[in-house]
Enzyme design. Structure first.
Site, PDB file in Angstrom:
ATOM      1  N   SER A 228      35.086  42.613  37.679  1.00 55.71           N
ATOM      2  CA  SER A 228      35.737  41.788  38.732  1.00 55.71           C
ATOM      3  C   SER A 228      35.143  41.021  38.753  1.00 55.71           C
ATOM      4  O   SER A 228      35.044  39.691  39.675  1.00 55.71           O
ATOM      5  CB  SER A 228      35.406  42.032  40.386  1.00 55.71           C
ATOM      6  OG  SER A 228      35.855  43.488  40.353  1.00 55.71           O
TER       7      SER A 228
ATOM      8  N   HIS B 266      31.452  51.551  27.299  1.00 54.17           N
ATOM      9  CA  HIS B 266      32.327  51.001  28.372  1.00 54.17           C
ATOM     10  C   HIS B 266      32.619  52.400  29.479  1.00 54.17           C
ATOM     11  O   HIS B 266      32.536  53.314  28.840  1.00 54.17           O
ATOM     12  CB  HIS B 266      33.864  51.091  28.504  1.00 54.17           C
ATOM     13  CG  HIS B 266      34.198  49.869  28.575  1.00 54.17           C
ATOM     14  ND1 HIS B 266      34.873  50.670  30.657  1.00 54.17           N
ATOM     15  CD2 HIS B 266      34.303  49.128  29.781  1.00 54.17           C
ATOM     16  CE1 HIS B 266      34.770  49.840  31.054  1.00 54.17           C
ATOM     17  NE2 HIS B 266      34.951  48.769  30.731  1.00 54.17           N
TER      18      HIS B 266
ATOM     19  N   LYS C  89      42.119  46.204  27.999  1.00 54.30           N
ATOM     20  CA  LYS C  89      42.140  47.995  27.842  1.00 54.30           C
ATOM     21  C   LYS C  89      43.481  48.615  27.458  1.00 54.30           C
ATOM     22  O   LYS C  89      44.188  48.115  26.766  1.00 54.30           O
ATOM     23  CB  LYS C  89      42.234  47.758  29.478  1.00 54.30           C
ATOM     24  CG  LYS C  89      40.213  47.509  29.890  1.00 54.30           C
ATOM     25  CD  LYS C  89      40.360  48.276  31.587  1.00 54.30           C
ATOM     26  CE  LYS C  89      39.022  47.436  32.188  1.00 54.30           C
ATOM     27  NZ  LYS C  89      38.234  47.446  33.193  1.00 54.30           N
TER      28      LYS C  89
ATOM     29  N   GLY D 254      36.932  46.213  38.689  1.00 56.92           N
ATOM     30  CA  GLY D 254      38.572  46.553  39.132  1.00 56.92           C
ATOM     31  C   GLY D 254      38.875  47.116  40.395  1.00 56.92           C
ATOM     32  O   GLY D 254      39.757  47.111  40.711  1.00 56.92           O
TER      33      GLY D 254
ATOM     34  N   GLU E  11      34.316  54.029  31.305  1.00 54.22           N
ATOM     35  CA  GLU E  11      35.398  53.935  31.235  1.00 54.22           C
ATOM     36  C   GLU E  11      35.672  55.366  29.885  1.00 54.22           C
ATOM     37  O   GLU E  11      35.849  56.302  29.942  1.00 54.22           O
ATOM     38  CB  GLU E  11      37.443  53.309  31.295  1.00 54.22           C
ATOM     39  CG  GLU E  11      36.827  52.902  32.747  1.00 54.22           C
ATOM     40  CD  GLU E  11      37.353  51.524  32.458  1.00 54.22           C
ATOM     41  OE1 GLU E  11      38.846  50.724  31.193  1.00 54.22           O
ATOM     42  OE2 GLU E  11      38.154  50.517  33.145  1.00 54.22           O
TER      43      GLU E  11
ATOM     44  N   ASN F  26      38.559  41.955  27.931  1.00 51.19           N
ATOM     45  CA  ASN F  26      39.205  43.545  27.729  1.00 51.19           C
ATOM     46  C   ASN F  26      40.277  43.991  28.420  1.00 51.19           C
ATOM     47  O   ASN F  26      40.390  43.592  29.610  1.00 51.19           O
ATOM     48  CB  ASN F  26      38.039  43.973  28.387  1.00 51.19           C
ATOM     49  CG  ASN F  26      38.223  45.856  28.215  1.00 51.19           C
ATOM     50  OD1 ASN F  26      39.538  46.354  27.352  1.00 51.19           O
ATOM     51  ND2 ASN F  26      37.576  46.410  28.909  1.00 51.19           N
TER      52      ASN F  26
ATOM     53  N   GLU G 145      27.941  45.852  33.484  1.00 55.02           N
ATOM     54  CA  GLU G 145      28.616  46.108  34.087  1.00 55.02           C
ATOM     55  C   GLU G 145      28.213  47.326  35.207  1.00 55.02           C
ATOM     56  O   GLU G 145      29.222  47.891  34.513  1.00 55.02           O
ATOM     57  CB  GLU G 145      29.808  46.748  33.073  1.00 55.02           C
ATOM     58  CG  GLU G 145      30.562  45.226  32.141  1.00 55.02           C
ATOM     59  CD  GLU G 145      31.925  45.523  32.167  1.00 55.02           C
ATOM     60  OE1 GLU G 145      33.262  44.730  31.942  1.00 55.02           O
ATOM     61  OE2 GLU G 145      32.196  46.855  31.530  1.00 55.02           O
TER      62      GLU G 145
HETATM   63  P1  PGA Z   1      37.409  43.907  35.786  1.00 58.25           P
HETATM   64  O1  PGA Z   1      36.863  44.906  34.166  1.00 58.25           O
HETATM   65  O2  PGA Z   1      37.368  42.147  35.306  1.00 58.25           O
HETATM   66  O3  PGA Z   1      38.519  44.153  35.459  1.00 58.25           O
HETATM   67  O4  PGA Z   1      36.550  44.354  37.119  1.00 58.25           O
HETATM   68  C1  PGA Z   1      36.012  44.586  33.819  1.00 58.25           C
HETATM   69  C2  PGA Z   1      36.013  45.902  32.073  1.00 58.25           C
HETATM   70  O5  PGA Z   1      35.963  47.034  32.796  1.00 58.25           O
HETATM   71  O6  PGA Z   1      35.441  45.275  31.196  1.00 58.25           O
END
Ligand code: PGA
Length: 252
Positions: free
Chosen positions: A215, A97, A11, A175, A99, A9, A169
């Protein structure tokens, strides 16, 4: 159908030239990997989709979008429909997601509509769920994730569900560099699979692909992917570093 998947992803990262370079650095080596048992999905900013779909088949990956509209077409300025994604050969799309839930106020009703739009257009939703830290600390994480799953995808028939991928997640792990422990990941993945078994049946549950995200990186992917109910990962930060992403892809 249950299978190993690693999805990147990207983003809202990378200009066109930067995306071109990163794509090249991932796609070239992918060609030479033995990926019989693993599906690789790249979810770049959708603006660049054609650059990805043009080379996807010969480079062993599929292309996913990060979002789509919950409407089918019409006066929704700035939105992209599932039918448009399909017409650009996009095969997957993230839905729910954290976000999008947080920054764009996407609620369960809207997410269920997006899932429906995608399935109507033969695109597989990658349905994301996960609890925030307070939910885990107050021991509400199973309730929260259960509710997200129930409201997002449990209106589907077993046949429709077969085209859905679930991504667990934990929001506190996204992140942050704080990955869920193998025990925490396995426990939640087994919980999700069990929910599906109860609502549908064991066969449907056993067929579900459930990814871990948050992560996940080149160092911890192997341990996570070895867990009984973890079928791969949804990778954010580490998918922007070709070397790391390629290592994760080979972590089964
Ligand atoms: P990350 O994000 O691997 O940077 O923690 C995962 C995601 O948001 O899909």
């Amino acid at each position: 159908m249950r299978r190993n998947i690693v999805a990147g992803n990207w983003k809202m990262n990378k200009t066109f030239e930067e995306a071109d370079e990163l794509l090249f650095n991932i796609a070239e080596p992918l060609q030479n990997l033995d990926l019989d048992k693993t599906e690789v999905i790249l979810c770049p900013p959708v603006l660049y989709a054609e650059m990805f779909t043009d080379i996807a088949i010969e480079n062993n990956f599929s292309v996913g979008a990060q979002n789509c509209s919950n409407h089918s077409l019409g006066a929704y300025t700035g939105e992209i429909s599932a039918a448009m994604l399909k017409s650009m050969d996009i095969e997957y799309c993230l839905v729910g997601h954290s976000e999008r839930r947080k920054f764009f106020n996407e609620d369960s009703k809207m997410l269920a509509e997006k899932v429906d739009q995608l399935l109507e257009n033969e695109i597989s939703p990658i349905f994301c769920c996960g609890e925030v830290l307070e939910d885990r600390e107050s021991n509400n994480h199973f309730d929260i994730v259960g509710k997200q799953i129930f409201e997002g995808i449990f209106h589907l028939t077993a046949e429709e569900l077969d085209n859905v991928v679930v991504a667990y997640e934990p929001v506190w792990a996204i992140g942050t560099g704080k990955t869920a422990s193998p025990d925490q990941a396995q426990e939640m993945h087994a919980f999700i699979r069990n929910l599906i078994a109860k609502k549908y049946n064991q066969e449907v549950a056993d067929d579900m692909t459930i990814l871990y995200g948050g992560s996940c990186n080149a160092k911890n992917a192997k341990e996570l992917f070895a867990l009984k109910d973890v079928d791969g990962g949804l990778i954010g930060g580490a998918s922007l570093v070709a070397e790391d992403f390629l290592k994760i892809v080979q972590s089964f």
